[in-house]
Design a protein around this motif. Structure first.
Motif, PDB file in Angstrom:
ATOM      1  N   ASN A   1      -5.278   9.525  -2.224  1.00  0.00           N
ATOM      2  CA  ASN A   1      -3.955   8.880  -2.333  1.00  0.00           C
ATOM      3  C   ASN A   1      -3.205   9.252  -3.615  1.00  0.00           C
ATOM      4  OD1 ASN A   1      -4.613   7.334   0.092  1.00  0.00           O
ATOM      5  ND2 ASN A   1      -5.881   6.062  -1.236  1.00  0.00           N
ATOM      6  N   GLY A   2      -3.261  10.523  -3.974  1.00  0.00           N
ATOM      7  CA  GLY A   2      -2.603  10.963  -5.193  1.00  0.00           C
ATOM      8  C   GLY A   2      -1.095  10.812  -5.162  1.00  0.00           C
ATOM      9  N   PHE A   3      -0.481  11.084  -4.010  1.00  0.00           N
ATOM     10  CA  PHE A   3       0.978  11.041  -3.965  1.00  0.00           C
ATOM     11  C   PHE A   3       1.491   9.607  -3.992  1.00  0.00           C
ATOM     12  CE2 PHE A   3       5.218  11.970  -2.081  1.00  0.00           C
ATOM     13  CZ  PHE A   3       5.618  12.878  -3.044  1.00  0.00           C
ATOM     14  N   ALA A   4       0.793   8.695  -3.327  1.00  0.00           N
ATOM     15  CA  ALA A   4       1.190   7.288  -3.388  1.00  0.00           C
ATOM     16  C   ALA A   4       1.127   6.785  -4.820  1.00  0.00           C
ATOM     17  CB  ALA A   4       0.281   6.455  -2.478  1.00  0.00           C
ATOM     18  N   LYS A   5       0.099   7.169  -5.552  1.00  0.00           N
ATOM     19  CA  LYS A   5      -0.031   6.785  -6.959  1.00  0.00           C
ATOM     20  C   LYS A   5       1.069   7.432  -7.793  1.00  0.00           C
ATOM     21  CE  LYS A   5      -1.920   5.340 -10.822  1.00  0.00           C
ATOM     22  NZ  LYS A   5      -1.949   3.907 -11.220  1.00  0.00           N
ATOM     23  N   THR A   6       1.400   8.685  -7.520  1.00  0.00           N
ATOM     24  CA  THR A   6       2.453   9.381  -8.256  1.00  0.00           C
ATOM     25  C   THR A   6       3.797   8.682  -8.101  1.00  0.00           C
ATOM     26  OG1 THR A   6       1.353  11.543  -8.108  1.00  0.00           O
ATOM     27  CG2 THR A   6       3.740  11.559  -8.400  1.00  0.00           C
ATOM     28  N   LEU A   7       4.098   8.196  -6.898  1.00  0.00           N
ATOM     29  CA  LEU A   7       5.381   7.532  -6.665  1.00  0.00           C
ATOM     30  C   LEU A   7       5.470   6.199  -7.393  1.00  0.00           C
ATOM     31  CD1 LEU A   7       5.835   8.225  -2.836  1.00  0.00           C
ATOM     32  CD2 LEU A   7       6.975   9.385  -4.732  1.00  0.00           C
ATOM     33  N   LEU A   8       4.353   5.492  -7.536  1.00  0.00           N
ATOM     34  CA  LEU A   8       4.351   4.195  -8.207  1.00  0.00           C
ATOM     35  C   LEU A   8       4.267   4.321  -9.723  1.00  0.00           C
ATOM     36  CD1 LEU A   8       1.915   2.198  -5.879  1.00  0.00           C
ATOM     37  CD2 LEU A   8       4.370   1.826  -6.118  1.00  0.00           C
TER      38      LEU A   8
ATOM     39  N   LYS B   1       5.387   1.974 -13.472  1.00  0.00           N
ATOM     40  CA  LYS B   1       4.266   1.228 -14.065  1.00  0.00           C
ATOM     41  C   LYS B   1       3.824   0.070 -13.177  1.00  0.00           C
ATOM     42  CE  LYS B   1       5.610   2.450 -18.789  1.00  0.00           C
ATOM     43  NZ  LYS B   1       5.926   1.964 -20.157  1.00  0.00           N
ATOM     44  N   GLU B   2       3.945   0.291 -11.873  1.00  0.00           N
ATOM     45  CA  GLU B   2       3.499  -0.726 -10.922  1.00  0.00           C
ATOM     46  C   GLU B   2       2.012  -0.544 -10.627  1.00  0.00           C
ATOM     47  OE1 GLU B   2       5.116  -3.221  -9.829  1.00  0.00           O
ATOM     48  OE2 GLU B   2       7.162  -2.735 -10.455  1.00  0.00           O
ATOM     49  N   HIS B   3       1.376  -1.638 -10.243  1.00  0.00           N
ATOM     50  CA  HIS B   3      -0.018  -1.554  -9.842  1.00  0.00           C
ATOM     51  C   HIS B   3      -0.117  -0.733  -8.561  1.00  0.00           C
ATOM     52  CE1 HIS B   3      -1.396  -4.373 -12.867  1.00  0.00           C
ATOM     53  NE2 HIS B   3      -0.473  -5.238 -12.489  1.00  0.00           N
ATOM     54  N   TYR B   4      -1.186   0.062  -8.496  1.00  0.00           N
ATOM     55  CA  TYR B   4      -1.371   0.886  -7.307  1.00  0.00           C
ATOM     56  C   TYR B   4      -2.104   0.088  -6.229  1.00  0.00           C
ATOM     57  CZ  TYR B   4      -3.879   3.968  -4.196  1.00  0.00           C
ATOM     58  OH  TYR B   4      -4.414   4.531  -3.062  1.00  0.00           O
ATOM     59  N   ASN B   5      -1.413  -0.183  -5.141  1.00  0.00           N
ATOM     60  CA  ASN B   5      -2.024  -0.780  -3.956  1.00  0.00           C
ATOM     61  C   ASN B   5      -1.046  -0.665  -2.795  1.00  0.00           C
ATOM     62  OD1 ASN B   5      -0.305  -3.227  -3.896  1.00  0.00           O
ATOM     63  ND2 ASN B   5      -1.419  -3.791  -5.753  1.00  0.00           N
TER      64      ASN B   5
ATOM     65  N   PHE C   1       6.402  -2.583  -0.584  1.00  0.00           N
ATOM     66  CA  PHE C   1       7.544  -3.258  -1.197  1.00  0.00           C
ATOM     67  C   PHE C   1       8.621  -2.256  -1.589  1.00  0.00           C
ATOM     68  CE2 PHE C   1       9.558  -4.862  -5.168  1.00  0.00           C
ATOM     69  CZ  PHE C   1      10.264  -5.909  -4.608  1.00  0.00           C
ATOM     70  N   TYR C   2       8.208  -1.138  -2.190  1.00  0.00           N
ATOM     71  CA  TYR C   2       9.179  -0.115  -2.593  1.00  0.00           C
ATOM     72  C   TYR C   2       9.870   0.492  -1.379  1.00  0.00           C
ATOM     73  CZ  TYR C   2       8.745   0.199  -7.621  1.00  0.00           C
ATOM     74  OH  TYR C   2       8.844  -0.062  -8.959  1.00  0.00           O
ATOM     75  N   ILE C   3       9.128   0.684  -0.304  1.00  0.00           N
ATOM     76  CA  ILE C   3       9.718   1.226   0.917  1.00  0.00           C
ATOM     77  C   ILE C   3      10.734   0.248   1.494  1.00  0.00           C
ATOM     78  CG2 ILE C   3       9.198   1.839   3.314  1.00  0.00           C
ATOM     79  CD1 ILE C   3       6.508   2.962   2.227  1.00  0.00           C
ATOM     80  N   ALA C   4      10.399  -1.045   1.481  1.00  0.00           N
ATOM     81  CA  ALA C   4      11.305  -2.070   2.016  1.00  0.00           C
ATOM     82  C   ALA C   4      12.603  -2.137   1.219  1.00  0.00           C
ATOM     83  CB  ALA C   4      10.606  -3.425   2.012  1.00  0.00           C
TER      84      ALA C   4
END
Length: 271
Positions: A80-87, A91-95, A101-104
């Motif tokens: 899940n490297g890209f999901a972590k990169t986007l967050l 400085k959001e927690h990765y989950n 939430f960001y997509i919404a």
């Protein structure tokens, strides 16, 4: 969360390898073509998004799809490297909840996509006549050590340990270290002070808009070449290769630059 935000959506479950690739094709069916949607959300690992992009690349209208259909990523895979990169910039927690939430919220930004062309030939004199295959990249291009760990650790996937399988295999590969002979040529990014001069030089050399020379052609004089035995070649587009691997802090999603990490054979196992 999507329901609570009033976002209408269809759920498509993949049943086998290549299923996401097939869904991206132009299929006038009850499911509808992907161009009819306002966006695509990938729930899975980086490999799932990779498969989606290759399916889009195979379409005749690939450029229209990439221009008009935004993508979201919810990391549910091994690395899940890209999901972590986007967050990471926020400085959001990765989950998965934070990603959803960001997509919404519906905020989007452009990113770089790279196109890689590979050939099955190992003989440089026959590269021009060898069949080639190209694909889109969005995370990183790796060769030697990292690629070995990624592919060979697939035998551990059945254990259900997620990205830990790659870490365990990396220990094994360090103990049984391999070295690969290669010639690596690259165009260094210009500094701000000499950017105009470098652009003029690129035009003289015929290297315009990032067009790469063929392996059988001479390397332009403004390029640099390293030939050696390598342990690792890792070209980054994103800051994280995995959710726990902050491997390229200087990378940005839309700067048109690969951050390249090279480890030569002179490096010891301890180093």
């Amino acid at each position: 969360m999507l329901d609570e935000c009033g976002i209408e959506h269809d759920l498509f479950l993949t049943d086998y390898a290549g299923h996401a690739y097939e869904r991206m094709q132009f299929i006038p069916s009850k499911e509808g073509d992907i161009l009819e949607y306002d966006g695509i959300v990938s729930m899975g690992g980086d490999g799932n998004l990779h498969e989606i992009l290759q399916g889009i690349k195979a379409r005749e209208d690939a450029e229209d799809v990439l221009k008009n259909v935004p993508f979201g990523v919810i990391g549910c895979g091994s690395c899940n490297g890209f999901a972590k990169t986007l967050l990471f910039p926020s400085k959001e927690h990765y989950n998965p909840l934070e990603s959803t939430f960001y997509i919404a919220k519906g905020q989007t930004k452009p990113i770089d996509l790279s196109e890689h062309t590979v050939t099955s030939s190992n003989d440089i004199t026959t590269l021009k006549s060898s069949p080639t295959k190209s694909y889109y990249g969005f995370l990183a291009f790796c060769w030697a050590f990292i690629a070995d760990c990624d592919f060979e650790s697939e035998v551990l996937r059945c254990l259900g340990i997620g990205g830990l399988r790659v870490d365990l295999w990396a220990v094994w590969r360090v103990i049984n270290l391999r070295k690969y002979r290669a010639r690596f040529s690259y165009l260094p990014p210009p500094s701000k002070s000499d950017e105009t001069d470098n652009q003029s030089e690129e035009k003289k050399e015929g290297n315009i808009d990032g067009v790469l020379p063929l392996p059988t052609e001479d390397i332009p004089t403004n390029w640099k070449t390293i030939e050696d035995d390598f342990i690792l070649v890792w070209c980054h587009q994103a800051t994280h290769a995995g959710s726990n691997a902050h491997s390229s802090p200087m990378s940005k999603l839309q700067d048109g630059v690969f951050q390249v990490m090279l480890i030569r054979s002179s490096c010891s196992r301890y180093e």
